[in-house]
Design a protein around this motif. Structure first.
Motif, short mmCIF file in Angstrom:
data_model
loop_
_atom_site.label_atom_id
_atom_site.label_comp_id
_atom_site.label_asym_id
_atom_site.label_seq_id
_atom_site.Cartn_x
_atom_site.Cartn_y
_atom_site.Cartn_z
N GLY A 9 0.47 -1.08 -0.39
CA GLY A 9 0.02 0.07 0.55
C GLY A 9 0.79 1.32 -0.14
O GLY A 9 2.12 0.91 -0.20
N LEU A 18 0.96 -0.52 -8.05
CA LEU A 18 1.32 -0.72 -5.85
C LEU A 18 0.78 -2.76 -6.21
O LEU A 18 -0.46 -3.36 -7.32
CB LEU A 18 0.26 -0.31 -5.29
CG LEU A 18 0.69 0.66 -4.88
CD1 LEU A 18 -0.34 1.32 -3.75
CD2 LEU A 18 1.87 1.09 -4.37
N LEU A 20 -0.08 -4.99 -2.86
CA LEU A 20 -0.49 -5.39 -1.46
C LEU A 20 -0.09 -6.97 -1.14
O LEU A 20 -0.61 -8.20 -2.16
CB LEU A 20 -1.98 -5.27 -1.28
CG LEU A 20 -2.27 -3.90 -1.32
CD1 LEU A 20 -4.28 -4.00 -1.18
CD2 LEU A 20 -1.70 -3.00 -0.94
N ARG A 38 -12.39 -3.10 0.04
CA ARG A 38 -12.50 -2.26 -0.05
C ARG A 38 -12.97 -1.01 0.86
O ARG A 38 -14.18 -1.76 0.53
CB ARG A 38 -11.09 -0.99 -1.24
CG ARG A 38 -12.00 -0.95 -2.18
CD ARG A 38 -11.42 -0.76 -3.64
NE ARG A 38 -12.53 -0.74 -4.58
CZ ARG A 38 -11.82 0.15 -5.86
NH1 ARG A 38 -10.82 -0.05 -6.07
NH2 ARG A 38 -12.66 -0.13 -6.89
N LEU A 86 -3.86 2.77 -11.42
CA LEU A 86 -4.25 2.60 -10.57
C LEU A 86 -4.60 4.12 -11.20
O LEU A 86 -4.40 4.66 -11.37
CB LEU A 86 -3.70 2.93 -8.73
CG LEU A 86 -3.44 1.54 -8.94
CD1 LEU A 86 -2.40 1.41 -7.97
CD2 LEU A 86 -5.30 1.16 -8.30
N THR A 91 -8.84 4.88 -4.39
CA THR A 91 -8.49 5.46 -3.10
C THR A 91 -9.51 5.10 -2.15
O THR A 91 -10.59 5.11 -2.57
CB THR A 91 -8.12 7.03 -3.27
OG1 THR A 91 -6.86 7.14 -4.30
CG2 THR A 91 -7.93 6.99 -1.42
N TYR A 94 -7.50 -1.28 1.90
CA TYR A 94 -7.90 -2.43 1.63
C TYR A 94 -7.63 -3.31 2.45
O TYR A 94 -6.74 -3.30 3.56
CB TYR A 94 -6.79 -1.96 0.51
CG TYR A 94 -7.13 -1.90 -0.89
CD1 TYR A 94 -7.27 -0.64 -0.98
CD2 TYR A 94 -7.77 -2.48 -1.95
CE1 TYR A 94 -7.39 -0.54 -2.39
CE2 TYR A 94 -7.58 -1.65 -3.14
CZ TYR A 94 -7.81 -0.72 -3.50
OH TYR A 94 -7.95 -0.19 -4.50
N THR A 117 -5.15 -2.21 5.49
CA THR A 117 -4.21 -0.80 4.80
C THR A 117 -4.72 -0.13 3.72
O THR A 117 -5.49 -0.75 2.64
CB THR A 117 -3.10 -1.72 3.62
OG1 THR A 117 -1.79 -0.83 3.57
CG2 THR A 117 -3.21 -3.09 2.64
N GLN A 118 -4.15 1.54 3.79
CA GLN A 118 -4.53 2.11 3.15
C GLN A 118 -3.56 2.47 1.39
O GLN A 118 -2.19 1.92 1.16
CB GLN A 118 -4.33 3.50 4.39
CG GLN A 118 -4.45 5.34 3.25
CD GLN A 118 -5.91 4.71 2.91
OE1 GLN A 118 -6.45 5.47 3.49
NE2 GLN A 118 -6.16 5.72 1.27
N VAL A 119 -4.51 2.64 0.65
CA VAL A 119 -3.85 3.17 -0.64
C VAL A 119 -4.48 4.40 -0.90
O VAL A 119 -5.78 3.98 -1.25
CB VAL A 119 -4.36 1.92 -1.57
CG1 VAL A 119 -4.11 1.87 -3.02
CG2 VAL A 119 -4.00 0.61 -1.53
#
Length: 123
Positions: A9, A18, A20, A38, A86, A91, A94, A117-119
């Motif tokens: 992330g 990205l 994960l 998400r 992306l 955003t 996830y 986890t932040q994306v």
């Protein structure tokens, strides 16, 4: 009890990629279908992708089909989500999740969850 620990992330520009990762605590990992979801603040958790126990079957939300790839390595007790192309609308926070035996696409059916986890995708 299955513990799931997520890594990866972060912040990426639109069009970027990205990956994960989600590592499970038990060797029984191979007994579980795995999913990625998400969630945005104030919204319901949304299905992203899922994979069967052996990895032969996958399912994707229409919004990520062709851009995201779910995979797993049962020898490493780990499931991955590779995210390409992306977009800002990807955003979210996830989450990985495990469901015993059978692949599922609804979050209510999953038994165990990662910590999230932040994306963040910037435009």
């Amino acid at each position: 009890q299955l513990y799931l620990v997520q890594t990866g992330g972060g912040l990426v520009q639109a069009g970027g990629s990205l990956r994960l990762s989600c590592a499970a605590s038990e060797r029984s990992f191979s007994n579980y279908a795995m999913g990625w979801f998400r969630q945005a603040p104030g919204k319901e958790r949304e299905f992203v992708a899922a994979i069967s126990r052996g990895g032969s079957t996958t399912e994707y939300a229409d919004s990520v089909k062709g851009r995201f790839t779910i995979s797993r390595d049962n020898a490493k007790n780990t499931v991955y989500l590779k995210m390409n192309s992306l977009r800002p609308e990807d955003t979210d926070v996830y989450y990985c999740a495990a469901h015993y035996l059978v692949i599922r696409t609804t979050y209510e059916e999953y038994d165990y969850w990662g910590q999230g986890t932040q994306v963040t995708v910037s435009s």
